[in-house]
Scaffold this active site. Structure first.
Site, short mmCIF file in Angstrom:
data_model
loop_
_atom_site.label_atom_id
_atom_site.label_comp_id
_atom_site.label_asym_id
_atom_site.label_seq_id
_atom_site.Cartn_x
_atom_site.Cartn_y
_atom_site.Cartn_z
N GLY A 35 -0.55 -1.16 2.47
CA GLY A 35 -1.76 -0.63 1.87
C GLY A 35 -2.64 -1.77 1.40
N GLY A 36 -3.75 -1.39 0.80
CA GLY A 36 -4.67 -2.42 0.35
C GLY A 36 -4.12 -3.23 -0.80
CG ASP A 75 -11.53 7.35 -0.63
OD1 ASP A 75 -12.41 7.40 0.27
OD2 ASP A 75 -10.58 6.54 -0.60
#
Length: 533
Positions: free
Chosen positions: A361-362, A479
């Site tokens: 993931g980020g 989001d």
């Protein structure tokens, strides 16, 4: 008269063979034992003491923790008349000590002059002469010369191979390592009392000077050295009372040595009669066996192994503790039910091995795991938090989102904190994210038909309605996209990744109110890629 005395002495020597000749007149007394065959009539023996058929006087027989005594039955005439000083006397004897090991023995022998009551005497370090209660008391009225083979610190012994002069106490008034001074060179030659070899001792007391002198030499030397091994001044007139006797005391401790006398002579007011060396019995041909080297080898190895084992256990415990170490603060108590132990997460993911890695993931990596107790499949996201600023508020947000309960929302089960690391625990979504199915068309991920797509859209809408209207606070996701919609085993759509979400109280205007949680630009996403890529 002199001829008659000589004839009587000769008859006694014939009668006793290697035994005792006892001579005496009004001016002094003397006796000599060149071996002890037939000496039971003139010796009082107790304990383990006995005369062997060879004429060897065995004081101890190798029995542990016992003592024995051999005393000349005739009392000594120490004073010519009451009130006089103790007369001069001399003694000589030949002894041998055979230890069970070549370098370890069990205590020794004492030649004594004085009282012969040893009913309360103890073996071991007390040598069968005294005990812990009377050691050092003037009432003991005894003088001795000790041949000691054990160092007793309570008596300030020089070492474990010494000769000492004792007066009413086993704390010697003078002592010296066993040995003798060479008459020609003056050099000191050390002797080992437990060598198993015969040695001769001479003891002299000079009444006028109150000088006590002790000499030691190997029997093979055959002569008394000129220089005493140890000497001291002590007025025995203040120590000895009549009746007094001359004799020997010996004892063993836990080590079972054997103590022997081969010959003995004594005289008042003159040198002790010479012992007939050629008539002495022989010491047993029982060599002291070498002490086993096994303890010397095994003990250091065992000790080292034990120490290494302890160190290894300590290291393992420290490593284990550091492996599972967590960061816990008092304010987290209220979030207790949502807190996972790092140990459980570590085991669930098999130590966060690459084979359990689901994706990146980020803000970190996501691993698949199964909780140890419940076996529930979870996704564990490891992210870093190097700043402590706002961590309390962020955890509060995580826990708040963790209270969401809806079939179309990915369940955030809880969290765990370590130094510099945050772990978030979610339900595991076995079919991954929606975007992999919309455009794939592969055999692994076949394209969705319209009925499936409608059910997924309807489910996501239901989840949004819940967080906007039905939850205790208003949560704005901010989001919504296909990659943030996860599919469970039944291909139901679940909304995840609340990293950009904002929380508001019901009735508040999102356009005018400040959000109740920090922005995701500072913190990792509370949702994220918890499924297979």
């Amino acid at each position: 008269m002199d001829n008659l005395r000589s004839l009587l002495a000769a008859l006694l020597l014939v009668c006793f063979g290697f035994g005792a000749g006892v001579l005496g007149d009004g001016d002094g007394e003397q006796f000599v034992y060149s071996g002890f065959a037939g000496a039971n009539a003139t010796l009082a023996l107790d304990g383990t003491a006995l005369v062997q058929p060879s004429g060897l006087l065995e004081l101890t027989n190798g029995t542990a923790q016992l003592s024995s005594h051999a005393v000349h039955r005739t009392p000594l005439r120490l004073r010519r008349s009451p009130g006089d000083a103790v007369r001069s006397f001399s003694a000589s004897f030949v002894f041998g000590i055979i230890p069970p090991y070549s370098d370890l023995s069990g205590h020794g022998i004492v030649f004594f002059v004085g009282k012969d009551n040893f009913s309360a005497a103890l073996p071991s370090q007390y040598l069968g002469l005294l005990n812990s209660a009377n050691n050092g008391n003037a009432t003991n009225q005894i003088f001795g010369v000790e041949l000691d083979t054990i160092q007793s610190t309570e008596f300030n012994d020089t070492n474990d191979n010494h000769v000492g002069i004792d007066v009413n106490s086993l704390k010697s008034v003078a002592a010296h390592s066993a040995g003798y001074y060479d008459d020609e060179t003056g050099a000191f030659n050390e002797l080992l009392l437990i060598s198993g070899k015969a040695m001769q001792v001479w003891v002299d007391y000079e009444s006028d000077s109150t000088q006590i002198s002790v000499f030691l030499a190997p029997l093979k030397n055959g002569a008394k050295p000129s220089t005493p091994l140890v000497s001291a001044k002590s007025n025995l007139s203040k120590v000895l009372v009549e009746p007094a006797y001359a004799g020997f005391s010996s004892s063993t401790g836990t080590v079972r040595s054997r103590h022997y006398l081969l010959g003995w002579s004594f005289a008042m007011d003159g040198p002790a009669p010479p012992i007939d060396i050629g008539s002495l019995p022989k010491l047993p041909f029982v060599g002291a066996k070498p002490r086993s080297k096994v303890p010397d080898i095994v003990l250091p190895i065992a000790t080292a192994a034990f120490v290494l084992g302890v160190v290894a256990v300590v290291i393992l415990l420290v490593r284990r503790r550091s492996r599972y170490a967590e960061v816990r603060e008092e304010w987290e108590v209220e979030f207790g039910p949502h807190r996972f132990t790092y140990k459980d997460l570590f085991r669930a993911t098999e130590g966060f091995k690459n084979k359990t890695l689901l994706g990146f993931g980020g803000f970190g990596r996501v691993y698949k795991g199964a909780l140890p107790k419940s076996k529930l499949e979870v996704a564990v996201k490891k992210v870093s938090h190097e700043s402590r600023q706002g961590i309390k508020e962020f955890v509060a947000e995580v826990v708040t989102i963790g209270r969401l309960r809806h079939r179309n929302l990915v369940q955030l089960l809880g969290y765990c904190r370590r130094k510099g690391e945050l772990l978030l625990v979610y339900d595991y979504m076995s079919n991954g994210s929606l975007d992999k199915y919309l455009y794939s068309g592969s055999k692994e991920k076949p394209a969705l038909d319209w009925a499936q797509r409608f059910r997924i859209i309807k489910g996501v809408a239901s989840g949004l309605l819940y967080i906007h209207e039905d939850f205790e606070q208003v949560i704005i996701h901010r989001d919504i996209k296909a990659s943030n919609v996860l599919l469970d085993a039944d291909m139901n759509g679940r909304l995840g990744d609340f990293g950009l979400a904002r929380l508001y109280d019901h009735g508040a205007d999102p356009q005018t109110c400040s959000p109740s949680a920090p922005s995701s630009s500072r913190w990792p996403a509370a949702g994220g890629p918890w499924s297979r890529p």
